[in-house]
Write a protein that holds these residues in place. Structure first.
Motif, PDB file in Angstrom:
ATOM      1  N   CYS A  28       0.834  -1.216   0.000  1.00  0.00           N
ATOM      2  CA  CYS A  28       0.000   0.000   0.000  1.00  0.00           C
ATOM      3  C   CYS A  28       0.861   1.256   0.000  1.00  0.00           C
ATOM      4  O   CYS A  28       0.556   2.242  -0.693  1.00  0.00           O
ATOM      5  N   LEU A  31       2.035   2.564  -3.417  1.00  0.00           N
ATOM      6  CA  LEU A  31       1.053   2.972  -4.413  1.00  0.00           C
ATOM      7  C   LEU A  31       0.568   4.396  -4.128  1.00  0.00           C
ATOM      8  O   LEU A  31       0.214   4.698  -2.978  1.00  0.00           O
ATOM      9  N   ALA A 253       3.309  -4.203  -5.977  1.00  0.00           N
ATOM     10  CA  ALA A 253       2.690  -2.914  -6.296  1.00  0.00           C
ATOM     11  C   ALA A 253       2.703  -2.675  -7.806  1.00  0.00           C
ATOM     12  O   ALA A 253       1.711  -2.224  -8.395  1.00  0.00           O
ATOM     13  N   LYS A 254       3.814  -2.983  -8.460  1.00  0.00           N
ATOM     14  CA  LYS A 254       3.920  -2.813  -9.913  1.00  0.00           C
ATOM     15  C   LYS A 254       2.956  -3.760 -10.628  1.00  0.00           C
ATOM     16  O   LYS A 254       2.329  -3.387 -11.633  1.00  0.00           O
ATOM     17  N   THR A 257      -0.650  -2.426 -10.367  1.00  0.00           N
ATOM     18  CA  THR A 257      -0.820  -1.273 -11.244  1.00  0.00           C
ATOM     19  C   THR A 257      -0.931  -1.704 -12.700  1.00  0.00           C
ATOM     20  O   THR A 257      -1.791  -1.222 -13.451  1.00  0.00           O
TER      21      THR A 257
END
Length: 267
Positions: A28, A31, A253-254, A257
């Motif tokens: 989290c 991001l 995270a990547k 996304t």
């Protein structure tokens, strides 16, 4: 992009509640969005998001998240995939797809493992020195209301824990090197001898299980024998990544996304 992070219920994080929460929070933090973190037992149909970062395992939460997926939301890990990772289902999947797993019979004892869900306590994964002990422990499972289990022969060798994210991230560690342990069962295999083995093949096999089940964030345990063979003895949806949290959080995270961007393009 609206994101909801779904925290795993404590019962599925024995001795690892803070570690599991830490990896979710780390993702989290990477991001650039205002993200809500919700305990999985409190997630409701009214909690709308484009992406759900989910460590959930409760059946009712998975049912809810499957509906969200059907409606077009991105869920990492997919609730459909997590359902497939029940130990009994997973054992059958790996055997049917030629993934190296321990045989059901051996000469060094046995592991009795709860098959209907992930381990919630030390008593859900039990070493049995012989068939008589195994039968007694199976009877104890029944008394506890557990009628779904698997049996694996104990395999002597180096225990390694691996961590992975779809797209190429893969790392492994020897628990005996750092002493980190959830239940202490690793001690049965003793200190690692660091036997040589095909690391790329282990990654290939782990990735294959992830692809079959539909899991993007995963980990597990393997035994490396003296002659370099390996057996995957456990596979988990979204482990704590406690030994490599920062780099794993970057990658997750990547991934989230990227999956959302592709979803928008598709729509």
């Amino acid at each position: 992009m609206k994101i909801i992070a779904v925290r795993r219920d404590d019962r599925f994080s024995p001795n690892s509640v803070e570690k599991d929460k830490a990896i979710l929070q780390a993702v989290c933090d990477r991001l650039p969005y205002d993200i809500s973190m919700i305990d999985e037992g409190k997630l409701s149909v009214f909690d709308e998001a484009d992406v759900y970062l989910s460590m959930a395992r409760l059946p009712e939460t998975l049912t809810l998240l499957k509906t969200k997926e059907d409606e077009g939301a991105i869920v990492v890990n997919s609730a459909y995939g997590v359902e497939t990772c029940g130990r009994r289902k997973l054992d059958n999947i790996m055997r049917d797809n030629d993934i190296p797993v321990p045989p059901s019979k051996g000469n060094s004892g046995y592991w009795l493992k709860r098959g209907d869900a992930a381990a919630q306590s030390k008593s859900d994964v039990v070493y049995c020195k012989d068939r008589e002990t195994l039968a007694n422990k199976e009877a104890e499972f029944v008394i506890r209301g557990i009628t779904n289990w698997i049996v694996q022969a104990h395999v002597p060798g180096d225990l390694v824990k691996f961590y992975a994210v779809k797209g190429g991230f893969f790392k492994y560690f020897y628990p005996s090197d750092d002493g980190e342990s959830k239940f202490g069962d690793e001690k049965l295999n003793g200190d690692a001898c660091h036997y040589a083995f095909d690391e790329k093949l282990l990654k290939t096999m782990a990735d294959k299980v992830a692809q079959i089940t539909g899991i993007d964030v995963y980990g597990g345990d393997a035994i490396i024998t003296e002659d370099g063979d390996f057996y995957i003895i456990d596979f988990n949806d979204w482990p704590s990544f406690s030994r490599c949290r920062d780099i794993a959080a970057d990658t997750i995270a990547k991934l989230a996304t990227k999956k959302n961007s592709l979803n928008i393009i598709k729509i």
